[in-house]
Design a protein around this motif. Structure first.
Motif, PDB file in Angstrom:
ATOM      1  N   GLY A 910       0.873  -1.172   0.000  1.00 29.86           N
ATOM      2  CA  GLY A 910       0.000   0.000   0.000  1.00 29.86           C
ATOM      3  C   GLY A 910       0.904   1.214   0.000  1.00 29.86           C
ATOM      4  N   GLN A 911       0.809   2.024   1.056  1.00 27.88           N
ATOM      5  CA  GLN A 911       1.759   3.111   1.244  1.00 27.88           C
ATOM      6  C   GLN A 911       3.002   2.550   1.926  1.00 27.88           C
ATOM      7  N   GLY A 912       3.612   1.580   1.278  1.00 24.82           N
ATOM      8  CA  GLY A 912       4.766   0.899   1.834  1.00 24.82           C
ATOM      9  C   GLY A 912       4.678  -0.590   1.571  1.00 24.82           C
ATOM     10  N   LEU A 913       5.590  -1.328   2.171  1.00 20.00           N
ATOM     11  CA  LEU A 913       5.680  -2.769   1.977  1.00 20.00           C
ATOM     12  C   LEU A 913       6.071  -3.393   3.301  1.00 20.00           C
ATOM     13  N   GLU A 914       5.396  -4.486   3.674  1.00 24.81           N
ATOM     14  CA  GLU A 914       5.680  -5.128   4.957  1.00 24.81           C
ATOM     15  C   GLU A 914       5.583  -6.639   4.810  1.00 24.81           C
ATOM     16  N   LEU A 915       6.480  -7.336   5.506  1.00 22.77           N
ATOM     17  CA  LEU A 915       6.542  -8.793   5.487  1.00 22.77           C
ATOM     18  C   LEU A 915       6.270  -9.316   6.881  1.00 22.77           C
ATOM     19  N   LEU A 916       5.305 -10.251   6.994  1.00 23.81           N
ATOM     20  CA  LEU A 916       4.948 -10.840   8.273  1.00 23.81           C
ATOM     21  C   LEU A 916       4.981 -12.354   8.159  1.00 23.81           C
ATOM     22  N   ARG A 917       5.086 -13.015   9.321  1.00 22.15           N
ATOM     23  CA  ARG A 917       5.107 -14.466   9.386  1.00 22.15           C
ATOM     24  C   ARG A 917       3.981 -14.957  10.277  1.00 22.15           C
ATOM     25  N   CYS A 918       3.308 -15.999   9.832  1.00 24.79           N
ATOM     26  CA  CYS A 918       2.200 -16.596  10.570  1.00 24.79           C
ATOM     27  C   CYS A 918       2.583 -18.035  10.894  1.00 24.79           C
ATOM     28  N   THR A 919       2.658 -18.357  12.168  1.00 25.05           N
ATOM     29  CA  THR A 919       3.029 -19.694  12.614  1.00 25.05           C
ATOM     30  C   THR A 919       1.821 -20.374  13.229  1.00 25.05           C
TER      31      THR A 919
END
Length: 934
Positions: A910-919
């Motif tokens: 969106g207004q940026g980029l983000e990486l997340l992890r789901c365990t």
């Protein structure tokens, strides 16, 4: 805030009404004083306590400097400066002494003088500036922008460098720089003179009688290692002079043509030490002569004819530039018609050891001009490969080799990356370095990895740095349609040109670069789409994830996002789109040896434009975490161009060229080898209410429209293609589309694809547009537009279809695919469905089915929620807040660890980029942020 002790502690705040209010901490009931003057919200403040100055920045595009004394004191504040210069809202402000420094959303950082005027302008970010940091006493300043980049800026010199006139002895026709302060000028009468900077005067080298007369051409051979330079002078009467500027009395005189010399240049070699200087001369009839020139100390240059070539017929039939290719035995030329031509030359000749025809040798300077002896003994060769009019009708300006690639530039404002395959030139990609650079003259690769683009922006000569995105030099010379010369060395840069009948010289001493990129820019505007290409991994190292993003700034970016550094590193930037990029799709993605990724990338967006690229990303085993990227442009399609080539257009309703492609999906299992060429089918959701089917013909490098349907009669937001395989291995290509009315439609496009494949086998010209048909099933899943859609395959011909809407709701249904009854066909049935209204407080713009009982959703409310799916309802398991505003899309992929633990990664844009992890741990799940770029 400022002040010592509670009694004197004061705070200043900007308000939405355009005022600045100041409070005392001990008297917080009402503001102690108010500063009025701005006509928009105050967005930033800066206070210099020693000077008693306060600077304010506003959305009315102004910066004000106030004399307030002690912040919490009494007295009437006075506005000292009112500064206008930004083209948009001012987001940050600081004080350097008594002068304000501001950063605006127009992407500029301005330093103001004592009278309210602009003292200096700094540009470089791809988008709006959001933050600013500086030292009040002077020195460097730092800026941060909405492009995710951060830059450090050095102080500028007070007075910019300007070009100075040199006072040429006669009206000049051509100029040439041999050193930063050594200029050769060819007069209109034919005389040649050199400018001596130490003495500040011109020294004649060749008189008009000893020269080639009027209409002369002047060129200097590239030198290295302190070698003596060589110059060539060609005349309109067909004469050619070759000499060293330090010994103009020792001249080799030739007459290669009966007519005028039309083109004159020195061909570069990949290793100058491999052979003598190579001179190329064009004459009447499109004939190009290649001559090797050697010159010993105190001797007349020896000229040897090595090859003769013929250019294709055209109006302006002469060469403009040339280079030898590192593969050996090949010479690449660019001509005035804008074409690239590949000629053969023996490998022995290319290194200077071949046999040729002697042209002129001797020690006397007054020898009569001689024709090249026995030139007919050298065969006249035709080109092996021709890219006709590659750079339009305005000509090729340079060709060069770097690494394994060839680069060409032209006056069309583009440079192209090519490669040589089986002695044929193949264009990989077209680059347009910056807006407004209409004439590109040359590319220069620096030792530190930067690419400098030399060219003309309007009437200015510029040296553009592709890494920093700024002009290193900008010289107002009047344009490129005049004689000019540029010289760069570690000590200085110089630019000589002709203006107002005189020779002008711009000279700039070398100094460290004004700006340093602390954090590379990603996109200048909102990121609208993202796809995870895959991960490459060296043995014993952490994996490196490769992503592809599209943005409102009309570019597609290939980048890596590391879990360790939590930084995005751009690998390649694709700028073929003329409007915003809204959708991405991948096809035939493959991972080789864990270190190389290959895929086809489709990008689409505004102005009904689709581009297709072949992408290869490889891990550099010598440097941990470093990834190289190779991009080749395969095909493109635009509706307006398709309409222009259609027959019987008067019988059809014209396609809207302003149509936007909202979503793309590759039809799986259609890359058949049975047609005359491999093909891949692609489905697009269109803003004009249609669903369109395209086919990519890789070998022919064509993207064709084969079918369409206007069933939805309103903007189609999402499409998703999926494949159903029966036990008898009979395939059914199915399609799901969603529109702004909340409907989700299911199609069987198997017959359409078969008809299109058959038409490709038999069609010789234009392919007739097919009908996509009507949906087999339509479900009203939501009350308004569907912004996210995902389909997960289950056993026994069943599919989970999840969707999210503008109204914040989530809908999941179980779709069953069966055979038809008595008649052959496909039947679709909804077995189960569940909906959760108001699952989010805003639009649901991302949804993924992770497992048959797990659904992940993301919304503009900046919440990422994991749901337990059962047909009794959706149960919320976990929610986390992410940092990316205005979420546009998400992508997910599954990773199984070495110990067998299962987790999913999620990237949001969106207004940026983000990486997340789901365990996932039994019935509980945990969401962890792995890094963000904003």
């Amino acid at each position: 805030m400022a002040g010592t002790g509670w009694a004197r502690l004061a705070m200043a705040a900007g308000t939405a009404t355009g005022t600045v209010a100041v409070w005392r901490a001990a008297e917080a009931e009402a503001p102690r004083r108010t500063l009025q003057g701005h006509r928009g919200a105050v967005m930033a403040l800066s206070y210099a306590e020693p000077r008693g100055l306060l600077a304010s920045a506003s959305e009315d595009r102004s910066v004000r400097l106030w004399a307030v004394g002690e912040l919490g004191g009494g007295g009437e504040p006075v506005c000292l400066l009112l500064c206008y210069g930004h083209g948009s809202r001012v987001a940050a402000v600081g004080l350097r002494g008594a002068r304000p420094v501001s950063a605006g959303e127009d992407g500029t950082c301005l330093e103001w003088d004592g009278g309210g005027g602009v003292r200096s302008v700094r540009r470089g970010h791809r988008g709006a500036l959001r933050s600013l940091a500086l030292r009040p006493a002077g020195g460097c300043l730092a800026t941060g922008g909405s492009d995710g980049g951060a830059r450090l800026w050095r102080p500028r010199r007070d007075a910019p460098v300007e070009a100075e006139p040199l006072g040429a002895p006669e009206r000049p026709r051509a100029v040439l720089l041999l050193e930063p302060r050594r200029v050769l000028a060819l007069g209109e009468a034919g005389g040649l003179a050199a400018y001596e900077a130490a003495a500040g005067r011109w020294v004649p080298l060749l008189g008009p009688a000893a020269s080639c007369g009027s209409r002369g051409l002047l060129a200097a051979a590239p030198t290295s290692g302190g070698a003596e330079p060589l110059c060539a002078l060609g005349g309109g009467d067909g004469r050619l002079l070759v000499f060293a500027p330090d010994g103009p009395e020792r001249v080799a005189r030739l007459r290669p043509f009966e007519g005028p010399v039309l083109g004159l240049s020195w061909a570069t070699r990949t290793e100058p030490s491999l052979g003598p200087a190579a001179l190329l001369v064009s004459g009447p009839g499109g004939t190009v002569l290649w001559m090797d020139v050697t010159c010993g100390p105190g001797q007349v240059p020896a000229v040897k004819l090595m090859g003769r070539y013929r250019l294709p017929p055209c109006k302006q039939r002469w060469h403009t530039c040339a280079t030898f290719l590192p593969q050996g035995g090949l010479l690449l030329c660019g001509d005035r018609r804008g074409s690239l031509l590949l000629f053969p030359c023996s490998s022995s000749s290319s290194d200077g050891t071949g046999r040729g025809t002697p042209g002129s040798e001797g020690t006397a300077s007054q020898s009569e001009p001689s024709c090249l002896l026995h030139s007919e003994a050298v065969p006249l060769q035709e080109p092996l490969s021709v890219l006709f009019g590659l750079h339009g009708k305005t000509g090729v300006t340079s060709v060069t080799c770097h690494g394994d690639y060839i680069y060409s530039t032209g006056r069309d404002g583009c440079y192209r990356q090519l490669r040589l395959q089986d002695q044929q030139l193949e264009v990989l990609q077209k680059h347009r370095p910056c807006k407004g650079l209409q004439w590109i003259e040359e590319l220069r690769f620096t030792p530190d990895g930067d690419l400098l683009v030399l060219g003309f922006h309007a009437d200015n000569f510029v040296v553009w740095s592709t890494r920093s995105g700024v002009n290193l030099h900008c010289v107002p010379c009047g344009g490129g349609h005049r004689s000019w010369s540029y010289y760069s060395s570690p000590e200085a840069d110089a630019f000589a040109f002709i203006k107002r009948g005189d020779v002008m010289l711009y000279h700039s001493e070398a100094e460290p670069c004004e700006q340093r990129v602390l954090l590379a820019s990603v996109h200048g505007r909102e990121i609208t789409c993202v796809r995870h290409l895959g991960a490459v991994r060296a043995p014993g190292c952490h994996p490196v994830n490769v992503f592809i993003t599209g943005s409102e700034d009309t570019t597609v970016c290939v980048l890596t996002l590391s879990e360790l550094t939590r930084a995005a590193v751009p690998l390649a930037r694709l700028s073929d789109h003329i409007s915003s990029v809204r959708a991405l799709a991948l096809a035939d993605t493959a991972l080789h040896n864990g270190t190389q990724l290959c895929s086809f990338v489709f990008s689409a967006g505004g102005r009904a434009q689709i581009e297709c690229y072949r992408l290869q990303c490889a891990l550099d085993l010598g440097a941990e975490g470093m990834v190289s990227c190779q991009v080749a442009h395969v095909a493109s399609h635009r509706l307006d161009e398709h309409w222009d080539h259609m027959k019987n257009r008067h019988k059809l309703v014209k396609m809207d060229p302003e149509t936007r492609y909202m979503s793309l999906s590759v039809v799986c299992g259609t890359n058949s080898k049975q047609p005359p060429m491999p093909c891949t089918f692609l489905v697009a959701a269109c803003s004009d209410g249609s669903v369109r089917l395209f086919v990519l013909l890789e070998a022919a490098q064509k993207l064709l429209l084969v079918a369409e349907s206007f069933h939805h009669q309103r903007c189609v937001l999402k499409v998703e293609a999926f494949l159903y395989t029966r036990a008898e291995e009979e395939r059914k290509h199915l399609l799901c589309s969603a529109a702004t009315d909340g409907s989700v439609a299911f199609w069987d496009i198997t017959r359409t694809i078969a008809d299109a494949t058959d038409a490709l086998q038999h069609s010789e010209g234009e392919m007739q547009l097919l009908a996509l048909g009507t949906p087999l099933l339509t479900v009203m899943a939501h009350s308004c537009g569907v912004n996210s859609l995902h389909i997960q395959e289950l056993p026994e011909g069943r599919f989970l279809v999840a969707s999210g809407s503008d109204d914040g709701s989530i809908h999941v249904c179980l779709l069953e695919v069966t055979r038809g009854g008595d008649e052959p066909g496909t039947c679709l049935h909804i077995l189960e469905r569940v909906a959760r209204p108001c699952s989010h407080a805003a639009h649901v713009t991302g949804i993924r089915v992770l497992q048959p009982d797990l659904v992940l959703s993301a919304s503009v409310d900046q919440r990422l929620t994991l749901w337990r799916l059962s047909w009794d309802g959706l149960e919320e398991l976990s929610t986390t807040f992410f940092h990316v505003p205005d979420l546009a899309e998400l992508d997910c992929w599954e990773v199984v660890g070495a110990g067998g633990e299962q987790c999913w990664y999620c990237v949001l844009c969106g207004q940026g980029l983000e990486l997340l992890r789901c365990t996932a741990l039994d019935t509980h799940c945990k969401l962890q942020s792995q890094g963000a770029v904003q």
